[in-house]
Write a protein that holds these residues in place. Sequence first.
Motif: not given
Length: 138
Positions: A99-103, A57-64, A74-81
């Motif tokens: 407020g954490i930007k991630h994908w 998925n695209d970089w995104h931020i969760h609010h509220n 499976g195997e995947g990736w998680y990354q915070e800005e």
Amino acid sequence: MAKNEQAVKNDLFGFGDKNVAYAKYFIGTSYLNGLVSPDDNVDINVANVNFEPGCRNDWHIHHNGYQILLVTAGEGWYQEEGKPAQLLTPGDVVVIHEGIKHWHGATKDSWFSHVAITKGTSEWCEKVTDDYYDQLTK
């Protein structure tokens, strides 16, 4: 057949349908199986999200609110800005605060599945480009 395809497609929480509603926020194909029907008494979304190899998925931020990812197959990736990408495997849990930007998404050679528990709204940002993604190594 790519790695972990059978494990993801036979996941305990169901494979789901092509994620058409959110396709514009993904590179590659993802599949979505909603697990909780929203009503007046539930203010979170719970879904099984399945990614084909290379899908993210695209970089995104969760609010509220927040998001919790429970990796099931499976195997995947998680990354915070600003931080290195983390390899995810079944049993991993990721807590993403407001407020954490991630994908997040699959590795290049493996299917990937997680249950996403999400409260609040999502702000969608830029794509995780092929050039950027292709630099990730396990």
